[in-house]
Write a protein that holds these residues in place. Structure first.
Motif, PDB file in Angstrom:
ATOM      1  N   ARG A  62      47.052  46.413  43.110  1.00 33.87           N
ATOM      2  CA  ARG A  62      47.429  46.500  42.499  1.00 33.87           C
ATOM      3  C   ARG A  62      48.957  44.989  43.270  1.00 33.87           C
ATOM      4  N   SER A  63      47.358  43.745  44.064  1.00 30.70           N
ATOM      5  CA  SER A  63      47.801  42.401  44.602  1.00 30.70           C
ATOM      6  C   SER A  63      47.050  42.389  43.961  1.00 30.70           C
ATOM      7  N   ARG A  64      47.416  40.403  43.641  1.00 33.50           N
ATOM      8  CA  ARG A  64      46.540  38.993  43.774  1.00 33.50           C
ATOM      9  C   ARG A  64      45.218  39.510  45.294  1.00 33.50           C
ATOM     10  N   ARG A  65      45.497  39.769  46.397  1.00 28.67           N
ATOM     11  CA  ARG A  65      44.865  40.368  47.245  1.00 28.67           C
ATOM     12  C   ARG A  65      43.766  40.993  46.670  1.00 28.67           C
ATOM     13  N   GLY A  66      44.312  41.834  46.466  1.00 28.77           N
ATOM     14  CA  GLY A  66      43.375  43.010  46.193  1.00 28.77           C
ATOM     15  C   GLY A  66      41.958  42.724  44.944  1.00 28.77           C
ATOM     16  N   ALA A  67      42.860  41.561  44.174  1.00 26.85           N
ATOM     17  CA  ALA A  67      42.123  41.338  42.365  1.00 26.85           C
ATOM     18  C   ALA A  67      41.004  40.226  43.429  1.00 26.85           C
ATOM     19  N   GLU A  68      41.110  39.471  44.742  1.00 23.40           N
ATOM     20  CA  GLU A  68      40.346  38.333  44.954  1.00 23.40           C
ATOM     21  C   GLU A  68      39.007  39.587  46.093  1.00 23.40           C
ATOM     22  N   SER A  69      39.633  40.418  46.389  1.00 24.74           N
ATOM     23  CA  SER A  69      38.804  41.110  47.286  1.00 24.74           C
ATOM     24  C   SER A  69      37.784  42.558  46.995  1.00 24.74           C
ATOM     25  N   VAL A  70      38.591  42.430  45.736  1.00 20.77           N
ATOM     26  CA  VAL A  70      37.932  43.748  45.197  1.00 20.77           C
ATOM     27  C   VAL A  70      36.621  42.981  44.056  1.00 20.77           C
ATOM     28  N   ALA A  71      36.708  41.609  43.903  1.00 22.63           N
ATOM     29  CA  ALA A  71      35.623  40.668  43.398  1.00 22.63           C
ATOM     30  C   ALA A  71      34.655  40.176  44.286  1.00 22.63           C
ATOM     31  N   ALA A  72      35.280  39.802  45.609  1.00 23.28           N
ATOM     32  CA  ALA A  72      34.248  39.631  46.361  1.00 23.28           C
ATOM     33  C   ALA A  72      33.396  40.723  46.918  1.00 23.28           C
ATOM     34  N   THR A  73      33.636  41.730  47.322  1.00 25.26           N
ATOM     35  CA  THR A  73      32.464  43.056  47.849  1.00 25.26           C
ATOM     36  C   THR A  73      31.875  42.603  46.539  1.00 25.26           C
ATOM     37  N   THR A  74      32.529  42.921  44.981  1.00 27.67           N
ATOM     38  CA  THR A  74      31.332  43.515  44.430  1.00 27.67           C
ATOM     39  C   THR A  74      30.332  42.685  44.076  1.00 27.67           C
ATOM     40  N   ARG A  75      31.224  41.791  44.306  1.00 30.18           N
ATOM     41  CA  ARG A  75      29.773  40.424  44.229  1.00 30.18           C
ATOM     42  C   ARG A  75      28.640  40.375  44.595  1.00 30.18           C
ATOM     43  N   ALA A  76      29.616  40.461  46.758  1.00 23.96           N
ATOM     44  CA  ALA A  76      28.628  41.119  47.672  1.00 23.96           C
ATOM     45  C   ALA A  76      27.782  42.186  48.091  1.00 23.96           C
ATOM     46  N   HIS A  77      28.157  43.525  47.198  1.00 18.59           N
ATOM     47  CA  HIS A  77      26.631  44.411  47.044  1.00 18.59           C
ATOM     48  C   HIS A  77      25.933  43.794  46.014  1.00 18.59           C
ATOM     49  N   LEU A  78      26.261  43.463  44.927  1.00 14.36           N
ATOM     50  CA  LEU A  78      25.332  43.281  43.942  1.00 14.36           C
ATOM     51  C   LEU A  78      24.156  41.850  44.530  1.00 14.36           C
ATOM     52  N   ALA A  79      24.817  41.313  45.426  1.00 10.84           N
ATOM     53  CA  ALA A  79      23.536  40.421  45.663  1.00 10.84           C
ATOM     54  C   ALA A  79      22.441  40.993  45.907  1.00 10.84           C
ATOM     55  N   GLU A  80      23.035  42.715  47.224  1.00  9.73           N
ATOM     56  CA  GLU A  80      21.721  42.901  47.350  1.00  9.73           C
ATOM     57  C   GLU A  80      20.811  43.669  46.438  1.00  9.73           C
ATOM     58  N   VAL A  81      21.297  43.810  44.936  1.00  9.56           N
ATOM     59  CA  VAL A  81      20.469  44.489  44.347  1.00  9.56           C
ATOM     60  C   VAL A  81      19.459  43.256  43.411  1.00  9.56           C
ATOM     61  N   ASP A  82      20.168  42.579  42.005  1.00  9.27           N
ATOM     62  CA  ASP A  82      19.844  41.438  42.291  1.00  9.27           C
ATOM     63  C   ASP A  82      20.543  39.520  42.327  1.00  9.27           C
ATOM     64  N   PRO A  83      19.729  39.288  42.411  1.00 10.59           N
ATOM     65  CA  PRO A  83      20.614  37.878  42.762  1.00 10.59           C
ATOM     66  C   PRO A  83      21.482  37.597  41.847  1.00 10.59           C
ATOM     67  N   THR A  84      21.006  37.645  40.746  1.00  9.95           N
ATOM     68  CA  THR A  84      21.500  36.924  39.129  1.00  9.95           C
ATOM     69  C   THR A  84      23.325  38.118  38.875  1.00  9.95           C
TER      70      THR A  84
END
Length: 866
Positions: A391-413
């Motif tokens: 719903r917002s620009r902040r939300g888009a940046e937050s979802v992307a950043a948090t998703t990348r953090a979750h994925l880094a724990e699974v596979d660094p690529t």
């Protein structure tokens, strides 16, 4: 992976099964092909075939044939149904045929003809750039070099504009450039205008409310000037699926609905689509020092179960285009004046004598953005290609950043496969992201509604939607991104912690079974029409025989503008006689100023832009600004220069602005006494001031510190209608001091939702305020104001139809079968207070009491009322 397998990924082996409140399968649909029209340019057809379109869909041919035959055409079909082919096929075929005709006998001057031109209008620059890329791919595949295509907008340099004016066959732009640059300088664009064969209006459902009224009048001015250059262009409009697209298109162009050919049968294939409504889990109960003092059961809270009723779905349907009432209510789900009898509200605690329902509040739930980030990470890890709408620009940046953090724990690529996409990025950044998601270099984008419109991104497996997007048109536009080109797709709507979202995920019929809204706007609104009449007169003296194009209100407005000295009347027409450009009298989008540029302090590099209206809250000193996952801290904000200076810095917190809003009565222009109540109309100042901000630790949002800010207040001078209620009327309605805030707030929401039925506007064109004691009136007051500088006539219309409006509002609340309030009656998709507090029963009693006092009062036009 199919949608079923992807859903299993999200359900996590059943561990999240309780979060999916509803799952619905939308069946696949086969496509119906048709032959290429005989008139279609052979090279162009060869180009389409090279791109994989062996034969077009039947609806594409229907629309293209109508446009080629000279009929204005609107194509209203689903996302990914190939609307672009329907308008480029006739338009580019006409350009190529005209180019060949101009060369038949170049040695004879009498055989010279002008090459046809095409003007493409989209609501955003991004959409025009996307269409340019698609058209260039088509022309390259066709092997044609004789069609010259270019974009031209506010970012185009002077030299490039000159080339476009002198050489381009197809010009892609937006209504803003047309209004501010092309039409006022039409003599410089005479080559384009005199040869104009087709005008394409893409994503025309986006032109609604006051913005839609402005665009409608810009199109009338365009058609008027084209006629002055002996051109009569055919207009082809592309739209999402909306209610009565022919009527909306006709109103946009200023023609009769019968003059527009509407194509609404979608014959493109659609894969099986799985739609899931999803509610995030409750957070663990609090263990703070006061928790042990709370009782296990609240004796004041009882749950009333309301039987299922077909009326619930009917109560959420939209109003029709003409502003007349259908069986269901307002355009954004505001309720229904007609419908089933009210459901009994039940009884409160014994001895209170109140007929009310008190529903116990749930424990806080996980935020939609946090939940979507988890789901997005799981889908990306499973190999899916996904868009996550926020719903917002902040939300888009937050979802992307948090998703990348979750994925880094699974596979660094994996983190490099996820990015954000939003307004405010530089054009080259947006184009690179669009290319990356198309090519598969990115698997997922967390985006605002910037990707809701027709930017061509196909091959997506799933769409996640963080929070109700506000309208059903937007819901289905976003959902349509999943499973495009006939593939299967998964759509998940994740509710925010908001009563409206909560209601929708537990009442799937309200979200999924109700027809989409109509596109509502009023080109005859005098507040919008007057400046466009001035702009038209400045472009070319306005003649009496041209006034029909601008509607029945044009003559009286011209007389008023002449009396005020704004225009000058001569026997040959009306003239603009001032030195300043008439086009500057109005801003199509009401943006409130030029965007603020965000610049890196150390390098001077432009990072992006922020809307002027939101700059105070997003790029104030100390604000954390996130750009493509990189965090910056704002050092300075220079509002006069429109610049915010920021330094790149890794931080573990975000910033949340705090602001205050007030509504001040400036002038009471008209007033009626309804017994002890007053019904008023006049000018108000709606003032918002950012007063400070909080630093909150991420991701748990714990407040780290609070800071004050000294920023100027921003004031919107507009018009409003309001009614005041003295204490004795509240007592008569059985509205106690505890209930009054919720009752007033609910009445405000419902009345805002119903006003579009009486004044041709959109809910997003309005604002409101309710308060138990307003400083200017000294009493409980409900305001409804126009959301545009100077007003737009909506509040004035509401004042004139006061009892009718409030009766429809009361009936809508009474007819809704919900227990305590829902989106069909008192909840709002745009409430700044999270739809709290709301009291449906109190609002119903209060409105009924107000209307009893209004019954014997004089009308606003009665001399006794003045």
């Amino acid at each position: 992976m199919g949608p079923g397998e992807l859903l299993e990924v999200l359900l996590a082996g059943g561990r999240r099964a309780d979060r999916a409140t509803h799952v619905r399968e939308l069946p696949a649909r086969p496509g119906v092909r048709a032959d290429w029209p005989a008139w279609a340019d052979a090279d162009l057809v060869r180009g389409y075939r090279a791109l994989g379109v062996e034969r077009p869909w039947e609806h594409q041919v229907d629309a293209a044939e109508a446009a080629w035959s000279g009929r204005h055409t609107v194509l209203a079909t689903s996302t990914g149904s190939g609307k672009s082919l329907a308008f480029w096929l006739p338009a580019v075929s006409a350009v190529r045929r005209g180019a060949v005709g101009a060369l038949l006998d170049p040695g004879r001057i009498e055989s010279a003809t002008r090459r046809p031109t095409v003007l493409y209008l989209g609501p955003t620059k991004a959409l025009a750039a996307d269409q340019l890329a698609g058209l260039e791919r088509l022309l390259a595949a066709a092997g044609t070099r004789d069609v010259r295509v270019a974009t031209c907008d506010g970012d185009t340099s002077r030299d490039e504009r000159r080339w476009v004016r002198e050489h381009a066959d197809v010009v892609l732009t937006n209504p803003d450039f047309l209004h501010f640059a092309l039409l006022p300088a039409h003599t410089s664009w005479s080559r384009v205008l005199s040869s104009l064969a087709f005008v394409v209006v893409d994503e025309c459902h986006a032109f609604r409310g006051v913005f839609g009224a402005h665009v409608a009048l810009v199109l009338r001015r365009l058609r008027r000037l084209a006629a002055a250059y002996d051109a009569a262009p055919v207009v082809v409009l592309a739209s999402a699926t909306t209610s009565d697209p022919a009527a909306s298109a006709a109103r946009l162009l200023g023609v009769e609905p019968g003059d527009v050919h509407a194509v609404t049968a979608d014959t493109s294939p659609a894969g099986r689509r799985t739609v899931v409504l999803w509610q995030p889990p409750e957070l663990p109960s609090g263990d703070g020092p006061w928790a042990s003092l709370l009782p296990d059961e609240d004796p004041w809270s009882t749950v009333i179960t309301v039987p299922a009723s077909d009326g619930a779905a009917r109560a959420l349907a939209g109003a029709d285009d003409s502003g007349t009432q259908d069986a269901a209510g307002a355009t954004d789900g505001a309720g229904a004046p007609a419908g089933p009898a009210p459901v009994a509200e039940g009884s409160g605690p014994v001895g209170t004598g109140e007929r009310l329902v008190a529903v116990p509040r749930d424990r806080p739930r996980r935020t939609a953005t946090a939940e979507v980030a988890d789901l997005l990470a799981d889908l990306v890890a499973a190999g899916a290609r996904v868009l996550a709408f926020t719903r917002s620009r902040r939300g888009a940046e937050s979802v992307a950043a948090t998703t990348r953090a979750h994925l880094a724990e699974v596979d660094p690529t994996l983190p490099s496969l996820v990015s954000s996409y939003r307004g405010g990025y530089l054009p080259e950044e947006r184009r690179a992201l669009e290319r990356a998601i198309r090519a598969g270099h990115l698997r997922a984008l967390a985006t605002t509604n910037a990707l809701e419109l027709g930017v061509d991104i196909s091959g997506l497996d799933a769409v996640l939607i963080a929070g109700w997007p506000g309208t059903r048109v937007s819901l289905w536009q976003q959902a349509g991104r999943a499973g495009r080109a006939g593939a299967d797709g998964l759509v998940v709507l994740v509710s925010r912690e908001d009563p409206l979202d909560t209601y929708l995920v537990h009442h799937p019929e309200a979200a999924l079974d109700v027809p989409v809204e109509a596109t509502v706007f009023d080109p005859g609104n005098p507040y919008v029409l007057a400046p466009h009449l001035c702009a038209a007169a400045a472009e070319r003296p306005l003649r009496a025989d041209e006034l029909d194009l601008f509607g029945p209100r044009a003559p009286e407005l011209l007389a008023e503008l002449t009396a005020r000295g704004i225009l000058r009347r001569r026997s040959s027409g009306w003239y603009w006689t001032h030195a300043e450009p008439a086009s500057r009298m109005t801003d199509l989008r009401g943006a409130g100023g030029d965007p603020v540029r965000v610049v890196e302090t150390a390098t001077g590099r432009l990072l992006g832009t922020v809307d002027a209206a939101s700059a105070d809250a997003t790029v104030h000193p100390g604000a954390v600004y996130v750009h493509l996952g990189t965090t910056y801290v704002v050092d300075e904000l220079h509002l006069q220069d429109g610049v915010a200076l920021a330094t790149r810095r890794a931080v573990d917190h975000g910033t949340w602005a705090r602001w205050v809003t007030s509504t001040t009565v400036v002038d009471v222009e008209r007033e009626v006494a309804w017994g002890p109540l007053t019904w008023s109309y006049g000018q108000v100042d709606v003032t918002t001031q950012v007063i400070g901000y909080q630093r909150r630790r991420l991701p748990d949002l714990q407040v780290l510190s609070t800071h004050d800010l000294d920023l100027p207040a921003r004031t919107l001078r507009t018009t409003a209608v309001w009614w005041t209620t003295p204490p004795e009327v509240l007592a008569e309605a059985g509205v106690t001091l505890e209930v009054a805030p919720g009752a007033l707030h609910a009445a405000e929401h419902a009345s805002i939702g119903l006003l579009p039925l009486l004044a041709t506007c959109d809910r997003w064109d309005l604002g409101g305020l309710s308060t138990l004691q307003h400083p200017d009136t000294g009493q409980a007051t409900v305001f409804v104001h126009d959301g545009h500088p100077g007003g737009a006539g909506f509040a004035e219309r509401g004042f004139e139809l006061g009892p009718v409006w409030l009766t429809a509002t009361r009936d809508a609340i009474a007819a809704c079968p919900c227990a305590t309030g829902c989106p069909a009656c008192v909840q709002s998709p745009k409430c700044g207070n999270g739809n709290e507090p709301l009291d449906k029963a109190g609002a119903l009693r209060l409105l009924s009491t107000v209307l009893r006092h209004a019954a014997d009062a004089p009308t606003p036009d009665d001399p006794a009322a003045r």
